[in-house]
Design a protein around this motif. Structure first.
Motif, PDB file in Angstrom:
ATOM      1  N   HIS A 214     -13.203   1.886 -26.288  1.00 13.63           N
ATOM      2  CA  HIS A 214     -12.646   2.890 -25.804  1.00 13.63           C
ATOM      3  C   HIS A 214     -11.568   2.533 -24.601  1.00 13.63           C
ATOM      4  O   HIS A 214     -12.099   1.991 -23.458  1.00 13.63           O
ATOM      5  CB  HIS A 214     -13.567   4.275 -25.393  1.00 13.63           C
ATOM      6  CG  HIS A 214     -14.265   4.578 -26.293  1.00 13.63           C
ATOM      7  ND1 HIS A 214     -13.879   5.243 -27.460  1.00 13.63           N
ATOM      8  CD2 HIS A 214     -15.864   4.615 -26.530  1.00 13.63           C
ATOM      9  CE1 HIS A 214     -14.930   5.456 -28.368  1.00 13.63           C
ATOM     10  NE2 HIS A 214     -15.992   5.210 -27.607  1.00 13.63           N
TER      11      HIS A 214
ATOM     12  N   ASN B 208     -10.363   4.771 -30.329  1.00 15.37           N
ATOM     13  CA  ASN B 208     -11.026   3.241 -30.526  1.00 15.37           C
ATOM     14  C   ASN B 208      -9.882   2.272 -30.856  1.00 15.37           C
ATOM     15  O   ASN B 208      -8.943   2.485 -31.748  1.00 15.37           O
ATOM     16  CB  ASN B 208     -11.896   3.297 -31.723  1.00 15.37           C
ATOM     17  CG  ASN B 208     -13.050   4.151 -31.581  1.00 15.37           C
ATOM     18  OD1 ASN B 208     -13.766   4.196 -30.661  1.00 15.37           O
ATOM     19  ND2 ASN B 208     -13.492   4.759 -32.665  1.00 15.37           N
TER      20      ASN B 208
ATOM     21  N   THR C 103     -15.347  -3.163 -30.652  1.00 21.64           N
ATOM     22  CA  THR C 103     -14.449  -1.891 -30.648  1.00 21.64           C
ATOM     23  C   THR C 103     -14.789  -1.263 -29.285  1.00 21.64           C
ATOM     24  O   THR C 103     -16.055  -1.089 -28.743  1.00 21.64           O
ATOM     25  CB  THR C 103     -14.782  -0.880 -31.912  1.00 21.64           C
ATOM     26  OG1 THR C 103     -14.723  -1.589 -33.131  1.00 21.64           O
ATOM     27  CG2 THR C 103     -14.128   0.269 -31.799  1.00 21.64           C
TER      28      THR C 103
END
Length: 180
Positions: free
Chosen positions: A87, A62, A85
């Motif tokens: 990926h 993350n 947040t």
């Protein structure tokens, strides 16, 4: 025209052409130096980034992206959210809101900056209002997207990236009044 004047004129023309050529060559040279040294985020190839559809999303990581907006001039400019947040490898969208606070049409440009600076090459924008100048009518409000992804090659020690824009008027102008 005397031969001395012709010679002087010829020399001046050669000097003027050489000066023009030198000035013309400075822009690409400046961009290459800045890009090589990582000194100027303006040289990031934001407009040429192509999103690789085969990019693997790294769900094991993350990264927090913080958003910031600064206005130089008569604007209200801000992101619609403070952070998200993500990926690495995942396509994301954030919206920025701008309001022209003037009673006239204005042209503006946004310049991005990134922190930490070593994250700059890993922040890939697919679509951004910063790629071109924006024209806003008097008192116009607009929401503008930034579509981006974080390259999965981002160093693992980078956990937070701040994307900041400075929005400023391009070309300037005076408000016309009855006295003008």
């Amino acid at each position: 025209m005397t031969p001395a004047n012709r010679t002087l004129l010829g020399k001046l023309i050669v000097i003027a052409v050489a000066m023009f050529g030198f000035a013309y060559a400075l822009n690409p040279f400046y961009r290459q130096i800045c890009e090589a040294l990582g000194l100027n985020v303006l040289t990031q190839k934001d407009g040429t980034v192509e999103f690789d559809k085969n990019t693997q999303v790294d769900k094991t990581r993350n990264v927090t992206i913080e958003f910031d907006g600064n206005a130089q001039g008569p604007w209200r400019f801000r992101p619609t959210q403070a952070s998200m947040t993500v990926h690495p490898g995942e396509l994301n969208t954030v919206m920025y809101e701008v309001v022209n606070m003037q009673p006239r049409e204005m042209n503006a440009q946004a310049i991005p900056s990134y922190a930490p600076q070593n994250a700059t090459p890993y922040f890939k924008k697919v679509e951004c209002f910063c790629f071109k100048q924006q024209t806003l009518k008097a008192s116009e409000a607009r929401q503008m997207p930034v579509v981006f992804y974080i390259d999965p090659k981002l160093p693992r020690d980078v956990k937070t990236i701040t994307l900041s824009y400075t929005f400023f008027e391009v070309g300037g102008g005076l408000v016309k009044t009855a006295a003008n």
